[in-house]
Design an enzyme around this catalytic site. Sequence first.
Site, PDB file in Angstrom:
ATOM      1  N   HIS A  20       2.993  11.860  -7.715  1.00 16.02           N
ATOM      2  CA  HIS A  20       1.455  11.291  -7.941  1.00 16.02           C
ATOM      3  C   HIS A  20       1.258  10.042  -7.913  1.00 16.02           C
ATOM      4  O   HIS A  20       2.191   9.164  -7.705  1.00 16.02           O
ATOM      5  CB  HIS A  20       1.120  11.874  -9.363  1.00 16.02           C
ATOM      6  CG  HIS A  20       1.731  11.133 -10.491  1.00 16.02           C
ATOM      7  ND1 HIS A  20       2.767  11.849 -11.008  1.00 16.02           N
ATOM      8  CD2 HIS A  20       1.550  10.127 -11.210  1.00 16.02           C
ATOM      9  CE1 HIS A  20       3.253  10.930 -12.116  1.00 16.02           C
ATOM     10  NE2 HIS A  20       2.577   9.883 -12.029  1.00 16.02           N
ATOM     11  N   ARG A  46      -1.688  10.937   4.085  1.00 20.03           N
ATOM     12  CA  ARG A  46      -2.179  11.627   5.317  1.00 20.03           C
ATOM     13  C   ARG A  46      -3.072  12.733   4.712  1.00 20.03           C
ATOM     14  O   ARG A  46      -2.991  13.388   3.750  1.00 20.03           O
ATOM     15  CB  ARG A  46      -0.865  12.616   5.947  1.00 20.03           C
ATOM     16  CG  ARG A  46       0.207  11.691   6.674  1.00 20.03           C
ATOM     17  CD  ARG A  46       0.972  12.394   7.478  1.00 20.03           C
ATOM     18  NE  ARG A  46       2.077  11.481   7.763  1.00 20.03           N
ATOM     19  CZ  ARG A  46       2.313  10.753   8.785  1.00 20.03           C
ATOM     20  NH1 ARG A  46       1.268  10.494   9.506  1.00 20.03           N
ATOM     21  NH2 ARG A  46       3.374  10.179   9.101  1.00 20.03           N
ATOM     22  N   ASN A 105      -4.596  11.869  11.218  1.00 20.64           N
ATOM     23  CA  ASN A 105      -4.287  12.208  12.648  1.00 20.64           C
ATOM     24  C   ASN A 105      -5.083  13.327  13.101  1.00 20.64           C
ATOM     25  O   ASN A 105      -5.348  14.217  12.877  1.00 20.64           O
ATOM     26  CB  ASN A 105      -2.822  12.718  12.697  1.00 20.64           C
ATOM     27  CG  ASN A 105      -1.730  11.658  11.967  1.00 20.64           C
ATOM     28  OD1 ASN A 105      -1.516  10.732  12.647  1.00 20.64           O
ATOM     29  ND2 ASN A 105      -1.416  11.631  10.887  1.00 20.64           N
ATOM     30  N   HIS A 109       0.753  -1.212   0.109  1.00 25.63           N
ATOM     31  CA  HIS A 109       0.117   0.031   0.182  1.00 25.63           C
ATOM     32  C   HIS A 109       1.026   1.279  -0.135  1.00 25.63           C
ATOM     33  O   HIS A 109       1.941   1.140   0.286  1.00 25.63           O
ATOM     34  CB  HIS A 109      -0.950   0.149   1.299  1.00 25.63           C
ATOM     35  CG  HIS A 109      -0.400   0.083   2.452  1.00 25.63           C
ATOM     36  ND1 HIS A 109      -0.149  -1.096   3.348  1.00 25.63           N
ATOM     37  CD2 HIS A 109       0.250   1.089   3.224  1.00 25.63           C
ATOM     38  CE1 HIS A 109       0.502  -0.639   4.355  1.00 25.63           C
ATOM     39  NE2 HIS A 109       0.586   0.451   4.382  1.00 25.63           N
ATOM     40  N   GLU A 127      -3.674   3.635   1.726  1.00 22.56           N
ATOM     41  CA  GLU A 127      -4.132   3.845   3.239  1.00 22.56           C
ATOM     42  C   GLU A 127      -4.114   5.232   3.506  1.00 22.56           C
ATOM     43  O   GLU A 127      -3.193   5.854   3.284  1.00 22.56           O
ATOM     44  CB  GLU A 127      -2.570   2.920   4.024  1.00 22.56           C
ATOM     45  CG  GLU A 127      -2.964   3.583   5.635  1.00 22.56           C
ATOM     46  CD  GLU A 127      -1.670   2.949   6.228  1.00 22.56           C
ATOM     47  OE1 GLU A 127      -1.782   3.448   7.708  1.00 22.56           O
ATOM     48  OE2 GLU A 127      -0.698   2.279   5.986  1.00 22.56           O
ATOM     49  N   GLU A 158      -2.746  10.669 -11.524  1.00 18.44           N
ATOM     50  CA  GLU A 158      -2.682  10.695 -12.953  1.00 18.44           C
ATOM     51  C   GLU A 158      -3.614   9.402 -13.503  1.00 18.44           C
ATOM     52  O   GLU A 158      -3.529   8.400 -12.997  1.00 18.44           O
ATOM     53  CB  GLU A 158      -1.108  10.360 -13.430  1.00 18.44           C
ATOM     54  CG  GLU A 158      -0.927  10.407 -14.844  1.00 18.44           C
ATOM     55  CD  GLU A 158       0.414   9.976 -15.451  1.00 18.44           C
ATOM     56  OE1 GLU A 158       0.773  10.177 -16.467  1.00 18.44           O
ATOM     57  OE2 GLU A 158       1.169   9.665 -14.507  1.00 18.44           O
TER      58      GLU A 158
END
Length: 127
Positions: free
Chosen positions: A74, A9, A60, A5, A56, A122
């Site tokens: 990208h 964030r 936070n 993965h 993922e 993209e």
Amino acid sequence: MRILHTMLRVGNLERSIKFYTEVLGMKLLRTTDRPEQKYSLAFVGYEGEDKSAVLELTYNYGVDKYDLGAGFGHIALEFADVAKACATVKAKGGTVTREAGPVKGGTTVIAFVADPDGYKIEFIERK
């Protein structure tokens, strides 16, 4: 070995889940909330984690915006028809930052969209 993965964030987990599932057509595979550690995760992808790499999305607690920096480029996704994929993104309220067309100096059709946090994605047309 294989790539499992890529972690991004995000400033608002629900908004990001909605973008990746409703706009880009991915599936929400699983979520985890860790209140003691003050973060939540959502894994999204086109297939299960046992078959392909996924994203993922990490929230936070209390952080609603990140400086994306200059190092990240990208994420790339393949589509049969990039122009149609861009039209779908626009119809669902997403942002196309480069319309479908040939890559500079080549013939492969590409486009770029931005997710709600500004990450570039993209679109590459399958030949």
